[in-house]
Design an enzyme around this catalytic site. Structure first.
Site, PDB file in Angstrom:
ATOM      1  N   TRP A   6       0.982  -1.069  -0.110  1.00  0.00           N
ATOM      2  CA  TRP A   6       0.108  -0.073   0.069  1.00  0.00           C
ATOM      3  C   TRP A   6       0.960   1.298   0.155  1.00  0.00           C
ATOM      4  CZ3 TRP A   6      -4.560   0.156  -1.824  1.00  0.00           C
ATOM      5  CH2 TRP A   6      -5.403  -1.073  -1.927  1.00  0.00           C
ATOM      6  N   LEU A 139     -12.693  -9.681  -2.742  1.00  0.00           N
ATOM      7  CA  LEU A 139     -11.362 -10.026  -2.957  1.00  0.00           C
ATOM      8  C   LEU A 139     -11.203 -11.424  -1.858  1.00  0.00           C
ATOM      9  CD1 LEU A 139      -8.279  -9.940  -3.524  1.00  0.00           C
ATOM     10  CD2 LEU A 139      -8.000  -8.167  -1.710  1.00  0.00           C
ATOM     11  N   VAL A 141      -8.942 -15.020  -1.569  1.00  0.00           N
ATOM     12  CA  VAL A 141      -7.632 -16.063  -2.111  1.00  0.00           C
ATOM     13  C   VAL A 141      -8.160 -17.262  -1.233  1.00  0.00           C
ATOM     14  CG1 VAL A 141      -5.269 -16.353  -1.901  1.00  0.00           C
ATOM     15  CG2 VAL A 141      -6.137 -14.103  -2.467  1.00  0.00           C
ATOM     16  N   LEU A 389     -21.417  -3.617  -0.412  1.00  0.00           N
ATOM     17  CA  LEU A 389     -22.027  -4.770  -0.049  1.00  0.00           C
ATOM     18  C   LEU A 389     -21.331  -5.868   0.479  1.00  0.00           C
ATOM     19  CD1 LEU A 389     -24.113  -5.218  -3.392  1.00  0.00           C
ATOM     20  CD2 LEU A 389     -24.770  -4.587  -1.211  1.00  0.00           C
TER      21      LEU A 389
HETATM   22  C1  LIG Z   1     -21.968 -12.755  11.303  1.00  0.00           C
HETATM   23  O1  LIG Z   1     -21.123 -13.374  10.378  1.00  0.00           O
HETATM   24  C2  LIG Z   1     -20.041 -12.555   9.931  1.00  0.00           C
HETATM   25  C3  LIG Z   1     -19.295 -13.158   8.801  1.00  0.00           C
HETATM   26  C4  LIG Z   1     -17.965 -12.508   8.529  1.00  0.00           C
HETATM   27  C5  LIG Z   1     -17.608 -11.562   9.171  1.00  0.00           C
HETATM   28  C6  LIG Z   1     -18.419 -10.910  10.187  1.00  0.00           C
HETATM   29  C7  LIG Z   1     -18.000  -9.655  11.097  1.00  0.00           C
HETATM   30  C8  LIG Z   1     -17.901  -8.476   9.801  1.00  0.00           C
HETATM   31  N1  LIG Z   1     -16.721  -8.295   9.327  1.00  0.00           N
HETATM   32  N2  LIG Z   1     -18.997  -7.923   9.834  1.00  0.00           N
HETATM   33  C9  LIG Z   1     -19.144  -6.688   8.730  1.00  0.00           C
HETATM   34  O2  LIG Z   1     -18.230  -6.324   8.112  1.00  0.00           O
HETATM   35  C10 LIG Z   1     -20.386  -5.824   8.536  1.00  0.00           C
HETATM   36  C11 LIG Z   1     -21.179  -5.599   9.766  1.00  0.00           C
HETATM   37  C12 LIG Z   1     -22.205  -4.849   9.589  1.00  0.00           C
HETATM   38  C13 LIG Z   1     -22.616  -4.334   8.493  1.00  0.00           C
HETATM   39  N3  LIG Z   1     -22.039  -4.728   7.241  1.00  0.00           N
HETATM   40  C14 LIG Z   1     -20.719  -5.358   7.425  1.00  0.00           C
HETATM   41  O3  LIG Z   1     -19.910  -5.570   6.360  1.00  0.00           O
HETATM   42  C15 LIG Z   1     -20.745  -5.668   4.958  1.00  0.00           C
HETATM   43  C16 LIG Z   1     -20.079  -4.410   4.207  1.00  0.00           C
HETATM   44  C17 LIG Z   1     -18.921  -4.938   3.788  1.00  0.00           C
HETATM   45  N4  LIG Z   1     -18.736  -6.113   3.225  1.00  0.00           N
HETATM   46  C18 LIG Z   1     -19.142  -7.065   3.927  1.00  0.00           C
HETATM   47  C19 LIG Z   1     -20.725  -6.972   4.468  1.00  0.00           C
HETATM   48  C20 LIG Z   1     -19.704 -11.343  10.686  1.00  0.00           C
END
Ligand SMILES: COc1cccc(CC(=N)NC(=O)c2cccnc2OC2CCNCC2)c1
Length: 389
Positions: A6, A139, A141, A389
């Site tokens: 980066w 993204l 891998v 998303l």
């Molecule tokens: C509950 O199941 C999960 C499975 C994978 C990751 C996470 C935690 C997380 N990383 N949550 C988010 O990124 C997130 C929490 C609330 C609202 N939008 C979100 O991410 C969206 C937007 C970014 N791309 C993924 C979906 C939770």
């Protein structure tokens, strides 16, 4: 060395933080198209690039399986995003999409898909400049190919293909801190099915709380309360476009949605996106709008359940109904449709309803980034009008 990649890219660098003399806007000027690298970047020898035609049943199956087994997990590795095939087709085929921005990496010998990255075009306004950008997402891998430095070359390749369409900026999010976030958002969860959430370890029984007391705490009315609350339909697109455009104009960074965008992104699509509006019973004017998208998660290692049905707050607009009441109706509809949890970021005006509607803070943050576009200072989440998303 941290951020080796980066630090070579036109993104806000940590060393520039606080340097108010740097102008807001593009960091590097566009390259003449003839000077953009015409051929794909080199991959390590066993691998080759493929363009993923997401409309092909076979290809969307391969992409779906790669993401289902190898995409983002929560910090405790208990859940993994499980985007559905129809969601992927929706997310990747908006108006004006470029098929060759849906990039796969496969093993030459076995033809196995082992990595993926995507871009879709989006007009995004930063303050008073509407910029053609790429929204970069998915993204991924394969777990067995991590730390082979595939991600940097995949990011360079999608950047090259975006440049070839004369687009020089991008927007993306990540759960990790990279140079340099334009905003860092907290995510929140509202239990709809507390018994299942506790059983799978998503939530914990509160101190001095019994299960029956917890179920009662999160109970919602059987039906929505706002008069004129109904699903959005095709003929509502012009009115919803006016409503959403006007509402989003208050934020520093937000999508510049026209009627074609609204028809694609905000019209209800079964199991993908739900949208509702309030049509005044007296005047038949469309006064309010709310929406959420469907992103289930696989539950890793639970005997009783395999999937968490989650709704993610998308774009919500009020001009008459209190936002608290409109979002409570969104929760009621999500519960009616058997969602287990309703997630939201603290972006836009969401902070005004999160605690009162019994959302609890999640255990992580979502960082927003712009590529090749500097903002003079980091934004508060309430200045952000963009949901990816
Ligand atoms: C509950 O199941 C999960 C499975 C994978 C990751 C996470 C935690 C997380 N990383 N949550 C988010 O990124 C997130 C929490 C609330 C609202 N939008 C979100 O991410 C969206 C937007 C970014 N791309 C993924 C979906 C939770």
């Amino acid at each position: 060395k941290k951020h080796k990649f980066w630090e070579t890219q036109p993104v806000g660098q940590f060393k520039d933080l606080g340097n108010a003399s740097l102008p807001e806007g593009p960091i590097e000027d566009p390259t003449p198209l003839s000077e953009v690298k015409q051929e794909p970047y080199n991959l390590p020898s066993p691998y080759e690039w493929i363009t993923c035609d997401i409309d092909s049943e076979e290809m969307v199956n391969e992409v779906y399986n790669l993401l289902t087994n190898n995409y983002v997990e929560d910090d405790e590795n208990m859940f993994r995003f499980n985007y559905s095939k129809e969601f992927l087709r929706w997310a990747l085929n908006p108006p004006g999409y470029f098929r060759n921005w849906h990039i796969g990496v496969r093993v030459k010998s076995s033809k196995k898909l082992v990595a993926f990255i995507t871009g879709v075009p989006a007009r995004i306004r930063a303050r008073d400049h509407v910029v053609n950008m790429a929204e970069i997402n998915f993204l991924c891998v394969h777990k067995k190919l991590r730390s082979k430095r595939l991600a940097p070359v995949m990011i360079k390749e999608v950047t090259r293909r975006v440049h070839l369409e004369n687009i020089w900026q991008a927007a993306y999010t990540a759960g990790v801190v990279l140079p340099t976030p334009i905003s860092t958002c907290q995510y929140w969860h509202r239990s709809l099915n507390p018994k299942k959430l506790i059983d799978v370890g998503f939530s914990r029984l509160g101190a001095r709380m019994t299960m029956s007391r917890t179920i009662k705490l999160y109970k919602l009315p059987e039906s929505t309360v706002t008069p004129g609350f109904r699903k959005m339909e095709l003929h509502d697109v012009p009115a919803v476009t006016r409503l959403v455009r006007n509402y989003l104009s208050q934020f520093v960074v937000a999508p510049d949605l026209d009627e074609n965008d609204v028809e694609h992104w905000l019209l209800p699509k079964e199991n993908v996106v739900d949208s509702y509006l309030v049509e005044s019973p007296e005047t038949h004017e469309i006064t309010d709008f709310c929406s959420f998208y469907t992103l289930p998660s696989s539950i890793l290692g639970n005997q009783n359940y395999s999937t968490l049905k989650a709704a993610y707050s998308y774009y919500n607009v009020t001009t008459k109904t209190p936002l608290l009441q409109l979002m409570n109706d969104a929760l009621i509809v999500a519960k009616q449709k058997d969602y287990d949890v309703f997630n939201a970021l603290d972006v836009m005006e969401n902070e005004s309803f999160l605690k009162e509607l019994k959302f609890g803070p999640g255990d992580g943050k979502l960082h927003y980034y712009l590529y090749n576009y500097r903002l003079r200072q980091e934004l508060k989440p309430s200045q952000l009008g963009l949901v990816l998303l």
